[in-house]
Scaffold this motif. Structure first.
Motif, mmCIF file in Angstrom:
data_model
loop_
_atom_site.group_PDB
_atom_site.id
_atom_site.type_symbol
_atom_site.label_atom_id
_atom_site.label_comp_id
_atom_site.label_asym_id
_atom_site.label_seq_id
_atom_site.Cartn_x
_atom_site.Cartn_y
_atom_site.Cartn_z
ATOM 1 N N PRO B 8 64.369 44.936 57.330
ATOM 2 C CA PRO B 8 65.253 45.149 58.485
ATOM 3 C C PRO B 8 66.654 44.316 58.168
ATOM 4 O O PRO B 8 66.994 43.647 57.105
ATOM 5 C CB PRO B 8 64.554 44.177 59.604
ATOM 6 N N LYS B 9 67.645 44.658 58.883
ATOM 7 C CA LYS B 9 69.159 43.940 58.825
ATOM 8 C C LYS B 9 68.877 42.614 59.267
ATOM 9 O O LYS B 9 69.790 41.810 58.795
ATOM 10 C CB LYS B 9 70.173 44.745 59.617
ATOM 11 N N TYR B 10 68.081 42.308 60.538
ATOM 12 C CA TYR B 10 68.135 41.018 60.983
ATOM 13 C C TYR B 10 66.726 40.569 61.021
ATOM 14 O O TYR B 10 65.846 41.348 61.527
ATOM 15 C CB TYR B 10 68.825 40.683 62.065
ATOM 16 N N LEU B 11 66.162 39.298 60.660
ATOM 17 C CA LEU B 11 64.768 38.845 60.801
ATOM 18 C C LEU B 11 64.831 37.339 61.184
ATOM 19 O O LEU B 11 65.410 36.474 60.260
ATOM 20 C CB LEU B 11 64.135 39.071 59.599
ATOM 21 N N VAL B 12 64.486 36.817 62.116
ATOM 22 C CA VAL B 12 64.195 35.526 62.569
ATOM 23 C C VAL B 12 62.859 35.298 62.717
ATOM 24 O O VAL B 12 62.011 36.132 63.265
ATOM 25 C CB VAL B 12 64.911 35.342 63.770
ATOM 26 N N THR B 13 62.370 34.276 61.731
ATOM 27 C CA THR B 13 60.932 33.914 62.106
ATOM 28 C C THR B 13 60.649 32.649 61.685
ATOM 29 O O THR B 13 61.354 31.558 61.339
ATOM 30 C CB THR B 13 60.230 34.978 60.644
ATOM 31 N N GLN B 14 59.373 32.225 61.921
ATOM 32 C CA GLN B 14 59.177 30.630 61.938
ATOM 33 C C GLN B 14 58.667 30.314 60.610
ATOM 34 O O GLN B 14 58.175 31.306 59.743
ATOM 35 C CB GLN B 14 57.890 30.396 63.091
ATOM 36 N N MET B 15 58.823 28.978 60.136
ATOM 37 C CA MET B 15 58.459 28.434 59.221
ATOM 38 C C MET B 15 57.003 28.632 58.548
ATOM 39 O O MET B 15 56.120 28.531 59.748
ATOM 40 C CB MET B 15 58.574 26.845 58.945
ATOM 41 N N GLY B 16 56.505 28.965 57.607
ATOM 42 C CA GLY B 16 55.084 29.247 57.240
ATOM 43 C C GLY B 16 54.579 30.698 57.302
ATOM 44 O O GLY B 16 53.481 31.187 56.890
ATOM 45 N N ASN B 17 55.460 31.529 57.982
ATOM 46 C CA ASN B 17 54.969 32.899 58.265
ATOM 47 C C ASN B 17 55.304 33.641 56.647
ATOM 48 O O ASN B 17 55.875 33.250 55.934
ATOM 49 C CB ASN B 17 55.974 33.845 59.262
ATOM 50 N N ASP B 18 54.758 34.942 56.791
ATOM 51 C CA ASP B 18 55.145 35.781 55.608
ATOM 52 C C ASP B 18 55.928 36.831 56.130
ATOM 53 O O ASP B 18 55.434 37.694 57.116
ATOM 54 C CB ASP B 18 53.636 36.243 55.069
ATOM 55 N N LYS B 19 56.840 37.568 55.236
ATOM 56 C CA LYS B 19 57.585 38.519 55.689
ATOM 57 C C LYS B 19 57.847 39.444 54.395
ATOM 58 O O LYS B 19 58.024 39.046 53.419
ATOM 59 C CB LYS B 19 58.810 38.112 56.565
ATOM 60 N N SER B 20 58.348 40.671 54.894
ATOM 61 C CA SER B 20 58.811 41.607 53.853
ATOM 62 C C SER B 20 60.031 42.173 54.135
ATOM 63 O O SER B 20 60.392 42.539 55.357
ATOM 64 C CB SER B 20 57.917 42.826 53.649
ATOM 65 N N ILE B 21 60.756 42.508 53.203
ATOM 66 C CA ILE B 21 62.150 43.426 53.405
ATOM 67 C C ILE B 21 62.033 44.638 52.498
ATOM 68 O O ILE B 21 61.670 44.599 51.327
ATOM 69 C CB ILE B 21 63.362 42.518 52.909
ATOM 70 N N LYS B 22 62.155 45.731 53.265
ATOM 71 C CA LYS B 22 62.163 46.889 52.135
ATOM 72 C C LYS B 22 63.440 47.408 51.609
ATOM 73 O O LYS B 22 64.482 47.180 52.358
ATOM 74 C CB LYS B 22 61.432 47.864 53.089
ATOM 75 N N CYS B 23 63.577 48.125 50.678
ATOM 76 C CA CYS B 23 64.739 48.593 50.109
ATOM 77 C C CYS B 23 64.281 49.934 49.339
ATOM 78 O O CYS B 23 63.491 50.204 48.948
ATOM 79 C CB CYS B 23 65.282 47.753 49.012
ATOM 80 N N GLU B 24 65.261 51.053 49.725
ATOM 81 C CA GLU B 24 65.128 52.395 49.142
ATOM 82 C C GLU B 24 66.679 52.765 48.684
ATOM 83 O O GLU B 24 67.712 52.469 49.320
ATOM 84 C CB GLU B 24 64.767 53.266 50.008
ATOM 85 N N GLN B 25 66.634 53.357 47.548
ATOM 86 C CA GLN B 25 68.034 53.953 46.977
ATOM 87 C C GLN B 25 67.764 55.591 46.950
ATOM 88 O O GLN B 25 66.746 55.662 46.250
ATOM 89 C CB GLN B 25 68.540 53.316 45.683
ATOM 90 N N ASN B 26 68.622 56.207 47.249
ATOM 91 C CA ASN B 26 68.667 57.462 47.028
ATOM 92 C C ASN B 26 69.590 58.064 46.025
ATOM 93 O O ASN B 26 70.172 59.251 45.902
ATOM 94 C CB ASN B 26 68.848 58.523 48.300
ATOM 95 N N LEU B 27 69.856 57.248 45.070
ATOM 96 C CA LEU B 27 71.078 57.433 43.978
ATOM 97 C C LEU B 27 70.520 58.116 42.821
ATOM 98 O O LEU B 27 71.182 58.276 41.986
ATOM 99 C CB LEU B 27 72.101 56.279 43.670
ATOM 100 N N GLY B 28 69.288 57.938 42.671
ATOM 101 C CA GLY B 28 68.412 58.502 41.463
ATOM 102 C C GLY B 28 68.600 57.322 40.204
ATOM 103 O O GLY B 28 68.504 57.682 39.155
ATOM 104 N N HIS B 29 68.944 55.995 40.739
ATOM 105 C CA HIS B 29 69.244 55.029 39.633
ATOM 106 C C HIS B 29 67.755 54.396 39.154
ATOM 107 O O HIS B 29 66.701 54.551 39.658
ATOM 108 C CB HIS B 29 69.984 53.793 40.256
#
Lengths: 113, 113
Positions: B8-29
């Motif tokens: 996500p662009k913004y993420l507010v979460t509590q201490m101790g939690n587990d979170k993920s940020i996803k990323c994708e590129q369409n540049l063929g790099h």
């Protein structure tokens, strides 16, 4: 003591003036250099790059100068516009460190109308 | 047709939690990165992958685990979040692991409370 808030070097210019942003790097083995512009709330955007076999490169309204003797890089912006207001980062890379692009601390450029 | 997109662009979460940020590129790099930007705007590389293989792992706590299911994706999972993890995390990609322009995503603002 502990630092609070931003302590970026700042440069304030009048619209239409030329701006010069300076950067020192420490790795004498660096052979690739990039300037990025980061506007508030956005990711860094590529402006211009230069390789160590050159000492000057020009783009549209921007010029990068490289002085390997004193390990200094500068970004010149001609006829600065309000849209140029942003944080500017230099970054350098060396083949010995692979893909590790090392960023400088950034300079906040403010263009006054 | 965003080149490097992260959620996500913004993420507010509590201490101790587990979170993920996803990323994708369409540049063929072939190469993808995670960078962390602190409150003083300092940008530091965390990880770099080339064709799904980890090539750079800076001294990042092992609570941070990148995963690259294919060369167009590089996700960041963070376990047991701490207050000091609050920062902006940028995904980036480049055509090769050295000397190629790095293209950044728009950033993910993580706030741990």
């Amino acid at each position: 003591g502990e630092s609070v808030g931003l302590h970026l070097p700042t440069l304030s210019v009048q619209e239409g003036d030329n701006s010069i942003i300076n950067c020192a790097y420490s790795n004498s083995a660096s052979d690739y250099f990039i300037w990025y512009k980061q506007e508030s709330g956005k990711g860094p955007q590529f402006i211009i790059d230069i390789r160590s076999n050159m000492d000057k490169r020009q783009g549209q309204r921007v010029t990068v100068l490289l002085n390997k003797t004193v390990k200094h890089l500068s970004l010149q912006i001609a006829a600065t516009q309000p849209g140029d207001s942003a944080v500017y980062f230099c970054a350098d890379e060396s083949e010995t460190s692979g893909s590790r692009l090392t960023f400088g601390e950034g300079t906040q450029l403010t263009v006054n109308p | 047709d965003t080149a490097v997109s992260q959620t996500p662009k913004y993420l507010v979460t509590q201490m101790g939690n587990d979170k993920s940020i996803k990323c994708e590129q369409n540049l063929g790099h072939d190469t993808m990165y995670w960078y962390k930007q602190d409150s003083k705007k300092f940008l530091k590389i965390m990880f770099s992958y080339n064709n799904k293989e980890l090539i750079i792992n800076e001294t990042v706590p092992n609570r941070f685990s990148p995963k690259s299911p294919d060369k167009a994706h590089l996700n960041l999972h963070i376990n047991s979040l701490e207050l000091g993890d609050s920062a902006v995390y940028f995904c980036a990609s480049s055509p090769r692991s050295f000397g190629g322009t790095i293209y950044f995503g728009e950033g993910s603002w993580l706030t741990v409370v």
